[in-house]
Design a protein around this motif. Sequence first.
Motif, mmCIF file in Angstrom:
data_model
loop_
_atom_site.group_PDB
_atom_site.id
_atom_site.type_symbol
_atom_site.label_atom_id
_atom_site.label_comp_id
_atom_site.label_asym_id
_atom_site.label_seq_id
_atom_site.Cartn_x
_atom_site.Cartn_y
_atom_site.Cartn_z
ATOM 1 N N ILE A 73 0.830 -1.204 0.000
ATOM 2 C CA ILE A 73 0.000 0.000 0.000
ATOM 3 C C ILE A 73 0.862 1.252 0.000
ATOM 4 O O ILE A 73 0.588 2.217 -0.725
ATOM 5 C CB ILE A 73 -0.950 -0.021 1.215
ATOM 6 C CG1 ILE A 73 -1.983 -1.144 1.047
ATOM 7 C CG2 ILE A 73 -1.634 1.328 1.396
ATOM 8 C CD1 ILE A 73 -2.925 -1.296 2.208
ATOM 9 N N THR A 74 1.917 1.257 0.795
ATOM 10 C CA THR A 74 2.801 2.428 0.861
ATOM 11 C C THR A 74 3.398 2.747 -0.496
ATOM 12 O O THR A 74 3.446 3.910 -0.925
ATOM 13 C CB THR A 74 3.921 2.184 1.883
ATOM 14 O OG1 THR A 74 3.343 1.962 3.169
ATOM 15 C CG2 THR A 74 4.869 3.370 1.948
ATOM 16 N N ARG A 75 3.858 1.739 -1.215
ATOM 17 C CA ARG A 75 4.435 1.948 -2.539
ATOM 18 C C ARG A 75 3.390 2.471 -3.516
ATOM 19 O O ARG A 75 3.674 3.335 -4.356
ATOM 20 C CB ARG A 75 5.041 0.643 -3.060
ATOM 21 C CG ARG A 75 6.279 0.187 -2.294
ATOM 22 C CD ARG A 75 6.689 -1.199 -2.746
ATOM 23 N NE ARG A 75 6.963 -1.223 -4.182
ATOM 24 C CZ ARG A 75 6.676 -2.248 -4.978
ATOM 25 N NH1 ARG A 75 6.066 -3.324 -4.488
ATOM 26 N NH2 ARG A 75 6.981 -2.190 -6.256
ATOM 27 N N ALA A 76 2.170 1.957 -3.407
ATOM 28 C CA ALA A 76 1.106 2.406 -4.305
ATOM 29 C C ALA A 76 0.733 3.857 -4.024
ATOM 30 O O ALA A 76 0.518 4.654 -4.959
ATOM 31 C CB ALA A 76 -0.119 1.512 -4.148
ATOM 32 N N LEU A 77 0.661 4.224 -2.755
ATOM 33 C CA LEU A 77 0.361 5.612 -2.406
ATOM 34 C C LEU A 77 1.451 6.550 -2.903
ATOM 35 O O LEU A 77 1.174 7.662 -3.371
ATOM 36 C CB LEU A 77 0.190 5.738 -0.896
ATOM 37 C CG LEU A 77 -1.073 5.082 -0.310
ATOM 38 C CD1 LEU A 77 -0.992 5.044 1.215
ATOM 39 C CD2 LEU A 77 -2.325 5.822 -0.762
ATOM 40 N N SER A 78 2.687 6.109 -2.816
ATOM 41 C CA SER A 78 3.798 6.920 -3.322
ATOM 42 C C SER A 78 3.694 7.110 -4.829
ATOM 43 O O SER A 78 3.972 8.198 -5.357
ATOM 44 C CB SER A 78 5.133 6.270 -2.965
ATOM 45 O OG SER A 78 5.333 6.236 -1.564
ATOM 46 N N PHE A 79 3.303 6.060 -5.545
ATOM 47 C CA PHE A 79 3.118 6.172 -6.992
ATOM 48 C C PHE A 79 2.054 7.210 -7.309
ATOM 49 O O PHE A 79 2.232 8.058 -8.205
ATOM 50 C CB PHE A 79 2.723 4.828 -7.595
ATOM 51 C CG PHE A 79 2.332 4.911 -9.045
ATOM 52 C CD1 PHE A 79 3.289 4.863 -10.044
ATOM 53 C CD2 PHE A 79 0.998 5.046 -9.408
ATOM 54 C CE1 PHE A 79 2.927 4.957 -11.389
ATOM 55 C CE2 PHE A 79 0.625 5.150 -10.745
ATOM 56 C CZ PHE A 79 1.596 5.101 -11.734
ATOM 57 N N LEU A 80 0.934 7.170 -6.587
ATOM 58 C CA LEU A 80 -0.154 8.103 -6.861
ATOM 59 C C LEU A 80 0.260 9.548 -6.595
ATOM 60 O O LEU A 80 -0.001 10.443 -7.412
ATOM 61 C CB LEU A 80 -1.380 7.756 -6.018
ATOM 62 C CG LEU A 80 -2.289 6.643 -6.524
ATOM 63 C CD1 LEU A 80 -3.535 6.552 -5.655
ATOM 64 C CD2 LEU A 80 -2.672 6.845 -7.975
ATOM 65 N N THR A 81 0.875 9.798 -5.474
ATOM 66 C CA THR A 81 1.244 11.177 -5.158
ATOM 67 C C THR A 81 2.296 11.701 -6.130
ATOM 68 O O THR A 81 2.272 12.881 -6.499
ATOM 69 C CB THR A 81 1.755 11.285 -3.718
ATOM 70 O OG1 THR A 81 2.833 10.360 -3.507
ATOM 71 C CG2 THR A 81 0.637 10.956 -2.727
ATOM 72 N N ALA A 82 3.203 10.835 -6.566
ATOM 73 C CA ALA A 82 4.227 11.260 -7.521
ATOM 74 C C ALA A 82 3.636 11.551 -8.895
ATOM 75 O O ALA A 82 4.193 12.333 -9.673
ATOM 76 C CB ALA A 82 5.311 10.196 -7.640
#
Length: 328
Positions: A73-82
């Motif tokens: 989930i953390t990696r996915a959230l980082s992808f979205l914000t980036a």
Amino acid sequence: MVPSAGPALIAMESIPDKVFAENFSAPILRGAQNNDGGWGFHPGGSSRVESTCWALKALMSLESTRTNDGHTITRALSFLTAAQLPDGSWPSVSEEKTGCWVTALACWVLEGAREKKYSQVIASGLDWICDDWPRDSGWWQRTLRRLSSAKQHPKYNDAARGWGWTPGTSSWVEPTAFALLALENRPGSQLPPSAQKRRRLGETLLYDRMCPGGGWNCGNPEVYGVAGEPLVIPTAWALLALRRYPERRENIESLAWMEKNFSSIQAPGSYALARLCLAAYGRNGIADTASANDFHARNQSLASIPVVAWMILAAANPRNWLAPGGKN
């Protein structure tokens, strides 16, 4: 990795939907996450904001993911914000520099993460959404329609304005529904000044675009005098966006249409969204004619990341997946 049982073996077994979601669908999503933290529309595909949002929404609904695989989930959230553009919007693909309807989907999903650090990210996205006015309902376009032959244009309320798939274009049912969902969970004090007006106009547009007798299609309920046929997916999203008004005639008629047609649904994505929609309205009395397992055996549904996500949502948490904290 997915368990070794192949489609033929799966089809022979009676697997409850929750078990299928945890043991087959969720491992597919976890294994299909790309190195950049996102997902493509199918395993191995290039990461896209839309498919990442659906995968993230589904995995966040599973307690097993939150407990044992928070890194996913953390990696996915980082992808979205980036992926967010400087103006607050999100593009459909990273190569594009103009935002689109997925901005509403990204804001909605990030709101579900329930983390304060995303507050400004969401606020910027909602500002962009409220500033995106459809061109088809502007003053000049309304004037042209009044001056032209009435037979050339569908009859609808010119004052109603929703959202389009791309900025500055025409209002459509599904992007309007997603924008309303994105706006509904934010406290009023944290919304753009025009949010209340945009919500009111968007709801008016959805009701105005309902097909005769209930349900929605992608756009206009009538074209050249011929009534449009409702479709499951647009109807599900419209009803979910309008679920604050369960007693309205339009909601009642559209729910009746959904219940009537539920048993004839053939596509797994439509099946999942219909289940989610009916559950959100407390309509749990319909006996399913098939299961997630059955749909996969017939359609190989695990090849589509959004469909896998919708099936997980339908099986794992159909009553409280819409709002942060599990409150509809």
